[in-house]
Scaffold this motif. Structure first.
Motif, mmCIF file in Angstrom:
data_model
loop_
_atom_site.group_PDB
_atom_site.id
_atom_site.type_symbol
_atom_site.label_atom_id
_atom_site.label_comp_id
_atom_site.label_asym_id
_atom_site.label_seq_id
_atom_site.Cartn_x
_atom_site.Cartn_y
_atom_site.Cartn_z
ATOM 1 N N THR A 4 30.155 -49.840 30.053
ATOM 2 C CA THR A 4 30.722 -48.965 30.883
ATOM 3 C C THR A 4 30.113 -47.731 31.536
ATOM 4 N N VAL A 5 28.964 -47.874 30.849
ATOM 5 C CA VAL A 5 27.963 -46.821 31.514
ATOM 6 C C VAL A 5 27.244 -47.211 32.737
ATOM 7 N N PRO A 6 27.295 -46.504 33.664
ATOM 8 C CA PRO A 6 26.680 -46.651 34.957
ATOM 9 C C PRO A 6 25.184 -46.871 34.890
ATOM 10 N N PRO A 7 24.428 -47.818 35.830
ATOM 11 C CA PRO A 7 23.207 -48.178 35.473
ATOM 12 C C PRO A 7 22.191 -47.050 35.343
ATOM 13 N N GLY A 8 22.178 -46.004 36.329
ATOM 14 C CA GLY A 8 21.319 -44.909 36.453
ATOM 15 C C GLY A 8 21.382 -44.190 35.184
ATOM 16 N N ALA A 9 22.595 -43.725 34.736
ATOM 17 C CA ALA A 9 23.068 -43.369 33.562
ATOM 18 C C ALA A 9 22.385 -43.867 32.283
ATOM 19 N N ALA A 10 22.526 -45.274 32.533
ATOM 20 C CA ALA A 10 21.900 -45.934 31.237
ATOM 21 C C ALA A 10 20.544 -45.841 31.187
ATOM 22 N N ILE A 11 19.607 -45.615 32.236
ATOM 23 C CA ILE A 11 18.346 -45.510 32.274
ATOM 24 C C ILE A 11 17.944 -44.119 31.613
ATOM 25 N N LYS A 170 6.979 -36.597 33.450
ATOM 26 C CA LYS A 170 7.865 -37.660 33.196
ATOM 27 C C LYS A 170 9.142 -37.640 33.330
ATOM 28 N N VAL A 171 9.669 -36.328 33.125
ATOM 29 C CA VAL A 171 11.070 -36.312 33.228
ATOM 30 C C VAL A 171 11.494 -36.482 34.809
ATOM 31 N N GLU A 172 10.405 -35.734 35.641
ATOM 32 C CA GLU A 172 10.682 -35.813 37.182
ATOM 33 C C GLU A 172 10.638 -37.308 37.725
ATOM 34 N N ALA A 173 9.755 -37.929 36.947
ATOM 35 C CA ALA A 173 9.704 -39.462 37.438
ATOM 36 C C ALA A 173 10.833 -40.335 37.118
ATOM 37 N N VAL A 174 11.317 -40.303 35.886
ATOM 38 C CA VAL A 174 12.712 -40.654 35.500
ATOM 39 C C VAL A 174 13.842 -40.421 36.378
ATOM 40 N N LEU A 175 13.993 -39.323 36.658
ATOM 41 C CA LEU A 175 15.207 -38.661 37.386
ATOM 42 C C LEU A 175 14.978 -39.187 38.719
ATOM 43 N N GLU A 176 14.004 -39.233 39.430
ATOM 44 C CA GLU A 176 13.377 -39.909 40.469
ATOM 45 C C GLU A 176 13.896 -41.438 40.626
ATOM 46 N N GLU A 177 13.557 -42.066 39.504
ATOM 47 C CA GLU A 177 13.936 -43.564 39.454
ATOM 48 C C GLU A 177 15.582 -43.536 39.532
ATOM 49 N N ILE A 178 16.040 -42.798 38.562
ATOM 50 C CA ILE A 178 17.618 -42.760 38.704
ATOM 51 C C ILE A 178 18.320 -42.517 39.949
ATOM 52 N N LEU A 179 17.874 -41.592 40.744
ATOM 53 C CA LEU A 179 18.320 -41.558 42.077
ATOM 54 C C LEU A 179 18.287 -42.913 42.932
ATOM 55 N N GLU A 180 17.007 -43.529 42.732
ATOM 56 C CA GLU A 180 16.796 -44.572 43.623
ATOM 57 C C GLU A 180 18.133 -45.521 43.117
ATOM 58 N N VAL A 181 18.262 -45.881 41.808
ATOM 59 C CA VAL A 181 19.116 -46.847 41.048
ATOM 60 C C VAL A 181 20.671 -46.221 41.507
ATOM 61 N N ALA A 182 20.921 -45.014 41.595
ATOM 62 C CA ALA A 182 22.237 -44.716 41.795
ATOM 63 C C ALA A 182 22.494 -44.771 43.295
ATOM 64 N N ARG A 183 21.417 -44.836 44.015
ATOM 65 C CA ARG A 183 22.026 -45.345 45.428
ATOM 66 C C ARG A 183 22.525 -46.851 45.764
ATOM 67 N N ARG A 184 22.429 -47.642 44.898
ATOM 68 C CA ARG A 184 22.675 -48.769 44.974
ATOM 69 C C ARG A 184 24.267 -48.928 44.782
ATOM 70 N N PRO A 185 25.073 -49.735 45.313
ATOM 71 C CA PRO A 185 26.564 -49.830 45.268
ATOM 72 C C PRO A 185 27.195 -49.966 43.743
ATOM 73 N N HIS A 186 26.528 -50.481 42.902
ATOM 74 C CA HIS A 186 27.106 -50.754 41.644
ATOM 75 C C HIS A 186 27.048 -49.492 40.864
ATOM 76 N N GLU A 187 26.501 -48.409 41.195
ATOM 77 C CA GLU A 187 26.356 -47.203 40.488
ATOM 78 C C GLU A 187 27.905 -46.741 40.586
#
Length: 273
Positions: A4-11, A170-187
């Motif tokens: 039930t956790v969205p993909p970006g949040a799971a990362i 490292k935090v910045e890189a992970v958060l930027e990755e999450i933004l990328e994932v969060a833009r996808r419809p499944h988020e």
């Protein structure tokens, strides 16, 4: 990770576990503060929610902190979450899935929905995370809980206990990755608990036909023209008073104009609403 956790949040939750307890595997969910889990009578994931909250009352004195699980939940945090999430019972087992759902709840509290929808900046969200998890650094100089901070320090630096365990880059890189994932419809299509800030994807409207290509327009136009010609012949208008002729023509033309301008394509072309 709980489904039930969205993909970006799971990362992000995987990253938090690894930062907080030094690992992100199944065993990470059984860790307590200072890695003293071997001193417990049974693993955390075999204990119930109520059992853990009761046991945590003594852990601060015994181990130095009540932090428990993959996300190092403090006793006060677990008590507060139990009040906020009514589906939680004291008899629920403290499984990895339950911990994931609780971790996600903390992300929501700290502004995860606002972050992925652009309502708060990456820097602000990182500071929010640092307030929840002491091992996370702030990304810019700011006022911390105990003193002024520099980039890369824990929000709680200065308390003699906490320090950042991961580099700000490292935090910045992970958060930027999450933004990328969060833009996808499944988020936003996730089955996670409803978020007030979920963003609906707009449905494109079909393009409107130009008036010249509208079959309905030409049908009405030809019909109107034919009606006028027929009326002139059938009513023998030439034998009537000229004022009567004008009145009849105005009525016929008025109906024709109304019919044509009521069409969406024509109204759009004329700039009418």
């Amino acid at each position: 990770m709980d489904k039930t956790v969205p993909p970006g949040a799971a990362i992000l939750l995987d990253f938090i576990r690894e930062t907080e307890v030094g690992r992100s595997d199944r065993a990470s969910y059984d860790v307590i503060y200072g890695h003293n889990q071997a001193k417990l009578p049974k693993p955390l994931t075999a204990m119930t929610y109520g059992e853990i909250v009761d046991a945590q009352a003594k852990w601060s004195k015994r181990f130095g902190s009540s932090a428990a699980g993959g996300y190092q939940f403090m006793r006060a945090t677990l008590i507060d979450l139990a009040k906020a999430v009514h589906s939680i019972s004291g008899t629920d087992r403290f499984t990895p899935d339950l911990q994931d759902r609780l971790g996600y709840r903390l992300l929501v509290r700290r502004g995860y929905p606002e972050f992925i929808t652009g309502k708060i900046s990456l820097v602000q969200f990182a500071e929010n995370l640092a307030k929840e998890w002491a091992s996370f650094p702030v990304l810019v100089s700011c006022k911390g809980a105990h003193r002024d901070l520099k980039r890369g320090q824990s929000y709680y630096a200065g308390d003699g206990v906490n320090k950042a365990l991961v580099k700000p880059e490292k935090v910045e890189a992970v958060l930027e990755e999450i933004l990328e994932v969060a833009r996808r419809p499944h988020e936003v299509d996730s089955e996670a608990e409803p978020l007030e800030t979920r963003v609906p994807f707009p449905t494109p409207k079909p393009p409107r036909k130009p008036v010249r290509k509208s079959g309905r327009f030409w049908t009405w136009l030809l019909t109107a023209g034919g009606t006028i010609v027929t009326a002139l012949k059938e009513l023998n208008l030439v034998a009537l008073d000229w004022r009567v002729q004008i009145a009849i023509l105005v009525v016929i033309v008025g109906f024709a104009v109304y019919a044509i301008t009521s069409m969406p394509a024509v109204r759009g072309a004329l700039g009418l609403k």
